[in-house]
Design a protein around this motif. Structure first.
Motif, PDB file in Angstrom:
ATOM      1  N   THR A   1       0.846  -1.195   0.000  1.00 36.90           N
ATOM      2  CA  THR A   1       0.000   0.000   0.000  1.00 36.90           C
ATOM      3  C   THR A   1       0.886   1.253   0.000  1.00 36.90           C
ATOM      4  O   THR A   1       2.043   1.209   0.410  1.00 36.90           O
ATOM      5  CB  THR A   1      -0.911   0.045   1.245  1.00 36.90           C
TER       6      THR A   1
ATOM      7  N   THR B   1       0.548   5.219   1.346  1.00 37.96           N
ATOM      8  CA  THR B   1      -0.266   6.140   2.134  1.00 37.96           C
ATOM      9  C   THR B   1      -0.307   7.515   1.484  1.00 37.96           C
ATOM     10  O   THR B   1       0.560   7.868   0.670  1.00 37.96           O
ATOM     11  CB  THR B   1       0.289   6.280   3.563  1.00 37.96           C
ATOM     12  N   ASP B   2      -1.322   8.282   1.846  1.00 47.68           N
ATOM     13  CA  ASP B   2      -1.432   9.648   1.338  1.00 47.68           C
ATOM     14  C   ASP B   2      -0.210  10.475   1.751  1.00 47.68           C
ATOM     15  O   ASP B   2       0.273  11.315   0.981  1.00 47.68           O
ATOM     16  CB  ASP B   2      -2.704  10.309   1.873  1.00 47.68           C
ATOM     17  N   ALA B   3       0.281  10.208   2.957  1.00 46.35           N
ATOM     18  CA  ALA B   3       1.445  10.949   3.451  1.00 46.35           C
ATOM     19  C   ALA B   3       2.680  10.651   2.601  1.00 46.35           C
ATOM     20  O   ALA B   3       3.478  11.543   2.307  1.00 46.35           O
ATOM     21  CB  ALA B   3       1.705  10.596   4.913  1.00 46.35           C
ATOM     22  N   GLU B   4       2.856   9.387   2.197  1.00 43.82           N
ATOM     23  CA  GLU B   4       3.999   9.012   1.359  1.00 43.82           C
ATOM     24  C   GLU B   4       3.908   9.692  -0.004  1.00 43.82           C
ATOM     25  O   GLU B   4       4.910  10.182  -0.541  1.00 43.82           O
ATOM     26  CB  GLU B   4       4.043   7.494   1.194  1.00 43.82           C
ATOM     27  N   ALA B   5       2.700   9.694  -0.567  1.00 44.36           N
ATOM     28  CA  ALA B   5       2.514  10.318  -1.874  1.00 44.36           C
ATOM     29  C   ALA B   5       2.778  11.821  -1.805  1.00 44.36           C
ATOM     30  O   ALA B   5       3.438  12.393  -2.681  1.00 44.36           O
ATOM     31  CB  ALA B   5       1.098  10.047  -2.379  1.00 44.36           C
ATOM     32  N   LYS B   6       2.282  12.473  -0.743  1.00 47.97           N
ATOM     33  CA  LYS B   6       2.462  13.919  -0.602  1.00 47.97           C
ATOM     34  C   LYS B   6       3.942  14.262  -0.379  1.00 47.97           C
ATOM     35  O   LYS B   6       4.451  15.249  -0.928  1.00 47.97           O
ATOM     36  CB  LYS B   6       1.640  14.437   0.583  1.00 47.97           C
TER      37      LYS B   6
ATOM     38  N   TYR C   1       5.690  14.116  -3.650  1.00 47.44           N
ATOM     39  CA  TYR C   1       5.330  15.299  -4.444  1.00 47.44           C
ATOM     40  C   TYR C   1       6.130  16.519  -3.977  1.00 47.44           C
ATOM     41  O   TYR C   1       6.748  17.218  -4.789  1.00 47.44           O
ATOM     42  CB  TYR C   1       3.837  15.559  -4.308  1.00 47.44           C
TER      43      TYR C   1
ATOM     44  N   ASP D   1      -3.371  16.966  -6.346  1.00 43.68           N
ATOM     45  CA  ASP D   1      -4.557  16.134  -6.598  1.00 43.68           C
ATOM     46  C   ASP D   1      -4.595  15.614  -8.035  1.00 43.68           C
ATOM     47  O   ASP D   1      -5.141  14.534  -8.294  1.00 43.68           O
ATOM     48  CB  ASP D   1      -5.827  16.928  -6.314  1.00 43.68           C
TER      49      ASP D   1
ATOM     50  N   LYS E   1      -1.800  12.696  -7.998  1.00 42.06           N
ATOM     51  CA  LYS E   1      -1.739  11.758  -6.875  1.00 42.06           C
ATOM     52  C   LYS E   1      -1.860  10.307  -7.335  1.00 42.06           C
ATOM     53  O   LYS E   1      -1.109   9.432  -6.878  1.00 42.06           O
ATOM     54  CB  LYS E   1      -2.841  12.062  -5.854  1.00 42.06           C
ATOM     55  N   GLU E   2      -2.789  10.035  -8.232  1.00 42.87           N
ATOM     56  CA  GLU E   2      -2.984   8.658  -8.685  1.00 42.87           C
ATOM     57  C   GLU E   2      -1.727   8.114  -9.358  1.00 42.87           C
ATOM     58  O   GLU E   2      -1.326   6.971  -9.115  1.00 42.87           O
ATOM     59  CB  GLU E   2      -4.168   8.580  -9.646  1.00 42.87           C
TER      60      GLU E   2
ATOM     61  N   ASP F   1       0.880   7.459  -6.704  1.00 41.99           N
ATOM     62  CA  ASP F   1       0.547   6.216  -5.997  1.00 41.99           C
ATOM     63  C   ASP F   1       1.019   4.998  -6.793  1.00 41.99           C
ATOM     64  O   ASP F   1       1.617   4.066  -6.242  1.00 41.99           O
ATOM     65  CB  ASP F   1      -0.969   6.120  -5.765  1.00 41.99           C
TER      66      ASP F   1
END
Length: 336
Positions: free
Chosen positions: A168, A170-175, A178, A299, A302-303, A306
């Motif tokens: 998986t 996480t949103d934190a990893e993706a941010k 970025y 945003d 993000k996909e 990920d």
């Protein structure tokens, strides 16, 4: 060419691994290259994985596929040849470890799935002759294809259940990715344009080119007189974009041929160009919108972030998984 390359990957049954950087190096110098093909028989066993033989012929075939995948057509020096053979043997060892582990998991209707995947692979080729030519190039036959496809399905199933499904992001990893790589998300100036193309072959006669240009100039005259651009595009353009009134959507620099790009980026929204000649014929361009250089918002990407991060994690997890399998298996590197 693309369909061939894809099918080469599948024939090795390691499609998921061949595309992952670093898997080959998981065994490093532990797997010395076997002797040159001319020195030993194709049936000579060069390695064993829990008693399952890997032969000189297997290595030769895997080597051919690697060379095809990487488009290495020139003769190789001794050092490079050795490295390619090492990579081929390492892949075969990894494949066998995964296949043996994967056979312990049930796959419903596997015979049917094998047949379907083989048929799909054949369908990627323009003719039976092209398909058979490819098989000959990598020293394979229809039985080999079926065997390798079965192995591929077993390995895919194993990796999905034991590796990919457990990864998986996480949103934190993706941010964080970025924020740490903002320079990778900068987008240059973009323009949205429509065009009307009066197509003519670049090798056409001077008379044909003259007629095409005159037709484009006549259309331009109508546009200057107030005619509707989209309507004329639908009626007269030879580009498939005519179905959308000539709309090409947004594009950046480097995406269109130079003459077209120069004219499009010089226009302001609402402006129409003079007749522009390119290798495709004669264009009339209308710019409908522009976007200034910007950093793409999180945003929007993000996909993709990920997917990228998950792929990186899967690569690492597969390497670790193979090492774990190797630690439990008996792998022998033999000298022919």
């Amino acid at each position: 060419m693309n369909c061939k390359k894809s099918f080469f990957s599948r024939l090795t049954t390691m499609a998921a691994l061949f595309t992952l950087t670093g898997v080959v190096s998981a065994f490093g110098a532990e797997a010395p290259a076997a002797k040159p093909a001319e020195a030993v028989s194709p049936t000579t066993v060069v390695a064993k994985v829990d008693g399952i033989d890997i032969t000189r012929g297997d290595v030769d075939r895997a080597t051919k596929i690697l060379l095809q995948q990487n488009r290495m057509t020139q003769p190789l020096d001794a050092e490079t040849s050795k490295k390619v053979e090492e990579a081929a043997l390492n892949q075969l060892i990894a494949k066998e470890l995964l296949y043996q582990a994967g056979k312990k998991l049930e796959i419903k209707d596997i015979d049917k799935k094998v047949a379907e995947r083989v048929a799909q692979g054949k369908a990627r080729f323009p003719s039976t002759a092209e398909y058979e030519k490819m098989l000959k190039e990598v020293s394979m036959n229809d039985k080999d294809v079926e065997t390798f496809t079965r192995e591929e399905l077993v390995i895919d199933n194993l990796l999905d259940k034991e590796v990919s499904s457990k990864i998986t992001v996480t949103d934190a990893e993706a941010k964080k990715f970025y924020d740490d790589n903002l320079d990778k998300f900068k987008r240059g100036e973009m323009v949205r344009a429509s065009h009307i193309l009066i197509g003519v072959d670049k090798d056409a006669t001077p008379e044909a080119k003259k007629q095409a240009k005159e037709k484009a100039e006549a259309i331009l005259k109508k546009l200057k007189g107030g005619a509707d651009f989209a309507a004329l595009a639908k009626d007269d353009s030879t580009c498939p974009s005519k179905a959308r009134g000539g709309d090409l959507g947004f594009f950046g620099r480097g995406q269109m041929v130079p003459e077209f790009e120069k004219a499009a980026f010089a226009l302001k929204p609402g402006e129409i160009s003079d007749v522009v000649e390119t290798q495709f014929g004669y264009h009339i361009i209308k710019v409908t919108d522009k976007k200034a250089p910007e950093t793409v918002k999180f945003d929007e990407v993000k996909e993709r972030i990920d997917q990228y991060l998950k792929q990186q994690k899967v690569q690492q997890a597969i390497q670790q998984y193979i090492q774990e399998l190797r630690g439990k298996a008996k792998v022998e590197i033999l000298t022919p």
